[in-house]
Design a protein around this motif. Structure first.
Motif, PDB file in Angstrom:
ATOM      1  N   LYS A   1       0.912  -1.297  -0.300  1.00  0.00           N
ATOM      2  CA  LYS A   1       0.284  -0.269   0.127  1.00  0.00           C
ATOM      3  C   LYS A   1       0.985   1.073   0.063  1.00  0.00           C
ATOM      4  CE  LYS A   1      -3.570   1.940   2.795  1.00  0.00           C
ATOM      5  NZ  LYS A   1      -4.486   2.330   3.845  1.00  0.00           N
TER       6      LYS A   1
ATOM      7  N   PHE B   1       2.344   1.531  -3.637  1.00  0.00           N
ATOM      8  CA  PHE B   1       0.639   2.133  -4.145  1.00  0.00           C
ATOM      9  C   PHE B   1       0.792   3.193  -4.140  1.00  0.00           C
ATOM     10  CE2 PHE B   1      -3.391   2.817  -5.565  1.00  0.00           C
ATOM     11  CZ  PHE B   1      -3.774   1.511  -6.156  1.00  0.00           C
TER      12      PHE B   1
ATOM     13  N   CYS C   1       0.327   5.300  -7.759  1.00  0.00           N
ATOM     14  CA  CYS C   1      -1.058   4.331  -8.834  1.00  0.00           C
ATOM     15  C   CYS C   1      -2.721   4.817  -7.895  1.00  0.00           C
ATOM     16  CB  CYS C   1      -0.568   2.963  -7.504  1.00  0.00           C
ATOM     17  SG  CYS C   1       1.344   2.506  -8.640  1.00  0.00           S
ATOM     18  N   SER C   2      -2.267   5.776  -6.390  1.00  0.00           N
ATOM     19  CA  SER C   2      -3.476   5.996  -6.119  1.00  0.00           C
ATOM     20  C   SER C   2      -3.875   7.160  -6.759  1.00  0.00           C
ATOM     21  CB  SER C   2      -3.324   6.345  -4.948  1.00  0.00           C
ATOM     22  OG  SER C   2      -2.472   7.825  -4.993  1.00  0.00           O
TER      23      SER C   2
ATOM     24  N   LEU D   1       3.217  -5.428  -4.304  1.00  0.00           N
ATOM     25  CA  LEU D   1       2.235  -4.462  -4.778  1.00  0.00           C
ATOM     26  C   LEU D   1       1.107  -5.000  -4.905  1.00  0.00           C
ATOM     27  CD1 LEU D   1       3.647  -1.912  -7.211  1.00  0.00           C
ATOM     28  CD2 LEU D   1       2.326  -1.754  -5.041  1.00  0.00           C
TER      29      LEU D   1
ATOM     30  N   TYR E   1      -0.785  -6.409  -2.069  1.00  0.00           N
ATOM     31  CA  TYR E   1      -1.982  -5.371  -1.684  1.00  0.00           C
ATOM     32  C   TYR E   1      -3.127  -5.326  -2.125  1.00  0.00           C
ATOM     33  CZ  TYR E   1      -4.234  -0.652  -1.540  1.00  0.00           C
ATOM     34  OH  TYR E   1      -4.482   0.344  -1.023  1.00  0.00           O
ATOM     35  N   ILE E   2      -2.739  -5.299  -3.749  1.00  0.00           N
ATOM     36  CA  ILE E   2      -3.722  -5.777  -4.229  1.00  0.00           C
ATOM     37  C   ILE E   2      -4.945  -6.875  -4.061  1.00  0.00           C
ATOM     38  CG2 ILE E   2      -4.515  -5.971  -6.700  1.00  0.00           C
ATOM     39  CD1 ILE E   2      -2.374  -4.516  -7.678  1.00  0.00           C
TER      40      ILE E   2
END
Length: 320
Positions: free
Chosen positions: A219, A222, A227-228, A307, A310-311
């Motif tokens: 996260k 991310f 990415c967010s 990553l 997290y996804i």
């Protein structure tokens, strides 16, 4: 010197039985063929008075029986081996996932809780273990003789295998693919322990580096890599109104079917997500413009794994 290395897994013992069956059948065929050769050499040697019978008569009954019998035996061994191979690459749903990255010349291991190891792998006994493996540079080969497992670890791809150890102890780990001048030093050990001892080991934060939950580390990546900005906080997806950049939602993505611009439908597994991060032009998602930048060369395989973790943790509506 003991020529037999006892197996520490149930599957490994079945591999031993299959190999033993192959050897016994092969030895039996070899003994029969060479036995008949020796028999005919002596019995029908030049000058012997033994009747040769009708030389022109065909022995088709014997040949068909012999061919059918050997075909049935070897086909049965083939089915046994094929079934075992398929089972070795179909991990149970409750398997504990552990990530392994091969690198000249070491094995880097990371657990779901973020515990990291180098040239060591701690696992609980009597529980299925699934390894998700990749390489940062060249082809390596993850091999544990006591488990009867050996699998290539390729750069740019994820390889998986699973096993279940039923004997506590330390077992040698090797790279069996010549991977450079330091290949000889790419060794380690797999430490199998009881579940309570394994939980104590996890709680102790053992390993050469400090750790944090893999999904939490993912996260952070991310966010820091922006990415967010497109996919939204918690993977809820961007939109032209909120970000100016339409991007697919990531919450609930893992394991779902995704349609590509090519018309093909793929499953959003570890490999798909990795390709989206490093080579997004290979996986353009239908309904969205192909504007995702490539992060190849910017983040390591270990960070890609975080990553992905997290996804994976994102459920529909955000992370749970």
């Amino acid at each position: 010197m003991n020529g037999y290395w006892p197996s520490a897994t149930v599957e490994g013992r079945e591999v031993d039985f299959l190999l033993l069956a192959l050897l016994l059948v092969s030895y039996a065929v070899l003994a029969l063929v060479f036995g008949l050769i020796l028999l005919y050499m002596v019995r029908y040697r030049a000058g012997s008075g033994v009747s040769r019978g009708a030389r022109t008569r065909k022995t088709w009954r014997f040949e068909i029986s012999w061919t059918a019998a050997t075909l049935a035996v070897f086909f049965g061994l083939f089915i046994w081996g094929g079934d075992l191979y398929v089972r070795l690459f179909q991990p149970p749903a409750d398997a504990l996932q552990i990530y392994v990255v091969g690198k000249q010349w070491m094995w880097k291991v990371e657990h779901q809780g973020g515990q990291r190891e180098i040239n060591a792998l701690h696992i609980p006994i009597n529980r299925p273990i699934q390894l998700v493996m990749t390489s940062e540079d060249v082809i390596h080969d993850f091999a544990v003789p006591a488990f009867r497992i050996k699998h290539d670890v390729l750069p740019g791809r994820y390889q998986t295998l699973w096993f279940q150890v039923d004997t506590a102890g330390a077992f040698q780990l090797f790279c069996t693919q010549l991977c450079g001048v330091g290949h000889y030093s790419m060794t380690g050990e797999v430490v199998a322990m009881s579940q309570p001892d394994f939980e104590k080991w996890l709680a102790s934060g053992a390993g050469p580096e400090s750790h944090e939950d893999m999904a939490a580390a993912g996260k952070e990546l991310f966010t820091t890599h922006g990415c967010s900005g497109c996919h939204g906080e918690g993977g809820v997806g961007g939109s032209p109104e909120t970000t100016g950049v339409p991007a697919p939602a990531l919450s609930g993505l893992y394991g779902r079917s995704v349609k590509l611009q090519t018309g093909a439908t793929v499953t959003a597994d570890d490999k798909f997500i990795r390709d989206c991060i490093l080579t997004p032009d290979k996986t353009p998602v239908a309904g969205y413009p192909q504007i995702m930048p490539s992060f190849s060369g910017q983040i390591s395989e270990e960070k890609v794994l975080r990553l992905i973790a997290y996804i994976k943790s994102l459920k529909s509506g955000g992370r749970t």
